[in-house]
Enzyme design. Structure first.
Site, PDB file in Angstrom:
ATOM      1  N   PRO A 287     -14.470  40.301  48.581  1.00  0.00           N
ATOM      2  CA  PRO A 287     -14.224  40.947  47.425  1.00  0.00           C
ATOM      3  C   PRO A 287     -13.301  42.120  47.586  1.00  0.00           C
ATOM      4  O   PRO A 287     -12.744  42.697  48.704  1.00  0.00           O
ATOM      5  CB  PRO A 287     -15.653  41.804  47.349  1.00  0.00           C
ATOM      6  CG  PRO A 287     -16.198  41.596  48.840  1.00  0.00           C
ATOM      7  CD  PRO A 287     -16.046  40.209  49.223  1.00  0.00           C
ATOM      8  N   ASN A 288     -12.461  41.981  46.411  1.00  0.00           N
ATOM      9  CA  ASN A 288     -11.494  43.213  46.107  1.00  0.00           C
ATOM     10  C   ASN A 288     -10.040  42.799  46.740  1.00  0.00           C
ATOM     11  O   ASN A 288      -9.032  43.624  46.613  1.00  0.00           O
ATOM     12  CB  ASN A 288     -11.933  44.445  46.647  1.00  0.00           C
ATOM     13  CG  ASN A 288     -12.978  44.980  45.844  1.00  0.00           C
ATOM     14  OD1 ASN A 288     -13.243  44.934  44.576  1.00  0.00           O
ATOM     15  ND2 ASN A 288     -14.117  45.412  46.314  1.00  0.00           N
TER      16      ASN A 288
ATOM     17  N   ARG B  87      -4.245  47.947  45.553  1.00  0.00           N
ATOM     18  CA  ARG B  87      -5.302  48.596  46.106  1.00  0.00           C
ATOM     19  C   ARG B  87      -5.197  49.521  47.211  1.00  0.00           C
ATOM     20  O   ARG B  87      -4.889  49.089  48.395  1.00  0.00           O
ATOM     21  CB  ARG B  87      -6.490  47.652  46.452  1.00  0.00           C
ATOM     22  CG  ARG B  87      -7.739  48.197  47.024  1.00  0.00           C
ATOM     23  CD  ARG B  87      -8.481  46.618  47.594  1.00  0.00           C
ATOM     24  NE  ARG B  87      -9.595  47.463  48.129  1.00  0.00           N
ATOM     25  CZ  ARG B  87     -10.394  46.846  49.023  1.00  0.00           C
ATOM     26  NH1 ARG B  87     -10.037  45.738  49.509  1.00  0.00           N
ATOM     27  NH2 ARG B  87     -11.381  47.096  49.451  1.00  0.00           N
TER      28      ARG B  87
ATOM     29  N   TYR C 272      -4.363  49.835  53.116  1.00  0.00           N
ATOM     30  CA  TYR C 272      -4.147  48.388  53.209  1.00  0.00           C
ATOM     31  C   TYR C 272      -2.879  47.967  53.252  1.00  0.00           C
ATOM     32  O   TYR C 272      -2.531  46.904  53.419  1.00  0.00           O
ATOM     33  CB  TYR C 272      -5.093  47.670  52.078  1.00  0.00           C
ATOM     34  CG  TYR C 272      -6.479  48.064  52.140  1.00  0.00           C
ATOM     35  CD1 TYR C 272      -7.232  47.765  53.101  1.00  0.00           C
ATOM     36  CD2 TYR C 272      -7.148  48.779  51.079  1.00  0.00           C
ATOM     37  CE1 TYR C 272      -8.493  47.901  53.407  1.00  0.00           C
ATOM     38  CE2 TYR C 272      -8.648  49.078  51.229  1.00  0.00           C
ATOM     39  CZ  TYR C 272      -9.243  48.578  52.405  1.00  0.00           C
ATOM     40  OH  TYR C 272     -10.568  49.018  52.343  1.00  0.00           O
TER      41      TYR C 272
ATOM     42  N   ASN D 135     -12.056  37.369  56.075  1.00  0.00           N
ATOM     43  CA  ASN D 135     -12.049  38.875  55.744  1.00  0.00           C
ATOM     44  C   ASN D 135     -13.172  38.923  54.707  1.00  0.00           C
ATOM     45  O   ASN D 135     -12.724  38.781  53.536  1.00  0.00           O
ATOM     46  CB  ASN D 135     -10.826  39.395  55.297  1.00  0.00           C
ATOM     47  CG  ASN D 135     -10.730  40.817  55.063  1.00  0.00           C
ATOM     48  OD1 ASN D 135     -11.744  41.642  54.964  1.00  0.00           O
ATOM     49  ND2 ASN D 135      -9.492  41.527  54.971  1.00  0.00           N
TER      50      ASN D 135
ATOM     51  N   ALA E 121     -16.136  44.332  51.951  1.00  0.00           N
ATOM     52  CA  ALA E 121     -17.437  45.218  51.960  1.00  0.00           C
ATOM     53  C   ALA E 121     -18.504  44.443  52.346  1.00  0.00           C
ATOM     54  O   ALA E 121     -19.417  45.123  53.040  1.00  0.00           O
ATOM     55  CB  ALA E 121     -17.490  45.870  50.568  1.00  0.00           C
TER      56      ALA E 121
ATOM     57  N   GLU F  30     -13.344  36.959  62.601  1.00  0.00           N
ATOM     58  CA  GLU F  30     -13.630  38.127  61.573  1.00  0.00           C
ATOM     59  C   GLU F  30     -12.274  38.787  61.646  1.00  0.00           C
ATOM     60  O   GLU F  30     -11.800  39.145  62.596  1.00  0.00           O
ATOM     61  CB  GLU F  30     -14.646  38.847  62.102  1.00  0.00           C
ATOM     62  CG  GLU F  30     -14.948  40.344  61.076  1.00  0.00           C
ATOM     63  CD  GLU F  30     -15.901  41.272  61.620  1.00  0.00           C
ATOM     64  OE1 GLU F  30     -16.520  41.148  63.113  1.00  0.00           O
ATOM     65  OE2 GLU F  30     -16.142  42.250  61.024  1.00  0.00           O
TER      66      GLU F  30
ATOM     67  N   HIS G  51      -9.868  42.044  59.726  1.00  0.00           N
ATOM     68  CA  HIS G  51      -9.919  43.184  58.847  1.00  0.00           C
ATOM     69  C   HIS G  51      -8.446  43.900  58.948  1.00  0.00           C
ATOM     70  O   HIS G  51      -7.593  43.964  59.830  1.00  0.00           O
ATOM     71  CB  HIS G  51     -10.607  44.473  59.005  1.00  0.00           C
ATOM     72  CG  HIS G  51     -12.086  44.060  59.111  1.00  0.00           C
ATOM     73  ND1 HIS G  51     -12.901  43.843  57.802  1.00  0.00           N
ATOM     74  CD2 HIS G  51     -13.011  43.752  60.161  1.00  0.00           C
ATOM     75  CE1 HIS G  51     -13.897  43.139  58.251  1.00  0.00           C
ATOM     76  NE2 HIS G  51     -14.080  43.103  59.498  1.00  0.00           N
TER      77      HIS G  51
ATOM     78  N   ARG H  49     -12.456  54.528  60.315  1.00  0.00           N
ATOM     79  CA  ARG H  49     -12.761  54.963  58.865  1.00  0.00           C
ATOM     80  C   ARG H  49     -14.088  55.419  58.779  1.00  0.00           C
ATOM     81  O   ARG H  49     -14.572  55.929  59.808  1.00  0.00           O
ATOM     82  CB  ARG H  49     -12.507  53.800  57.964  1.00  0.00           C
ATOM     83  CG  ARG H  49     -10.937  52.855  58.145  1.00  0.00           C
ATOM     84  CD  ARG H  49     -10.731  52.026  57.228  1.00  0.00           C
ATOM     85  NE  ARG H  49     -11.057  52.303  55.599  1.00  0.00           N
ATOM     86  CZ  ARG H  49     -11.010  51.530  54.795  1.00  0.00           C
ATOM     87  NH1 ARG H  49     -11.087  50.406  54.892  1.00  0.00           N
ATOM     88  NH2 ARG H  49     -11.208  51.957  53.600  1.00  0.00           N
TER      89      ARG H  49
END
Ligand code: DQA
Length: 153
Positions: free
Chosen positions: A9-10, A17, A22, A73, A76, A97, A99, A106
């Site tokens: 998502p996103n 964004r 990012y 990825n 969230a 995985e 990111h 964070r």
């Protein structure tokens, strides 16, 4: 070798964004970098981005039949989704995985990954390089495990 690059998502909004977090590369920019790397490694990539958990789960359930590896990825959903974790665990195909940001630097709610224990490995915080390194790792991890010609093409 066939690799599914699965974006949660996103991530379609990369570039616009939260660029301070990012970066300014778009998803298309990242795809292009990966395609250059894939061509040099002889890997065929399939790209899928979805904001819907069910679509990501459906894609993960196709791994063993259609792919030799997956770069994920999960956005969230990384931090919340038992269902994604279970889908990854149901497959034998290695999932890495990734990111863009360093999730451990964070907010504390990002420090836990529901999916990390069922992934083959995790790469966090290296921007687009996270994906490139994951692709290289997959080619190394799967070399010698499959007798050519691959039944998956
Ligand atoms: C992300 C990190 C997640 O915490 C966040 O929800 C994202 C992107 C990353 O690539 O840094 O959407 O997966």
């Amino acid at each position: 070798m066939r690799v599914l690059v699965l974006q949660g998502p996103n991530l379609q909004a990369l570039g616009k964004r939260e660029p301070a977090v990012y970066g300014t590369l778009t998803l298309q920019d990242i795809v292009q970098q990966l395609e250059v790397e894939a061509a040099s490694l002889g890997v065929v990539l399939t790209h899928l981005q979805s904001n819907h958990e069910g679509a990501l789960i459906d894609a993960l359930h196709r791994l063993d039949d259609e792919f030799d590896g997956c770069i994920l990825n999960a956005g969230a959903f990384t931090h919340t989704s038992v269902a994604l974790r279970d889908a990854i665990a149901s497959q034998r195909t290695p999932v890495i995985e990734v990111h863009l940001s360093n999730i451990f630097a964070r907010e504390s709610f990002r420090h836990h990954s529901m999916i990390a224990p069922v992934c083959r490995g995790s790469i966090s915080g290296l921007g687009a390089l996270s994906y490139v390194l994951a692709l290289r790792a997959l080619t190394r991890l799967t070399s010698g495990t499959r007798v050519p010609p691959s039944p998956k093409g």
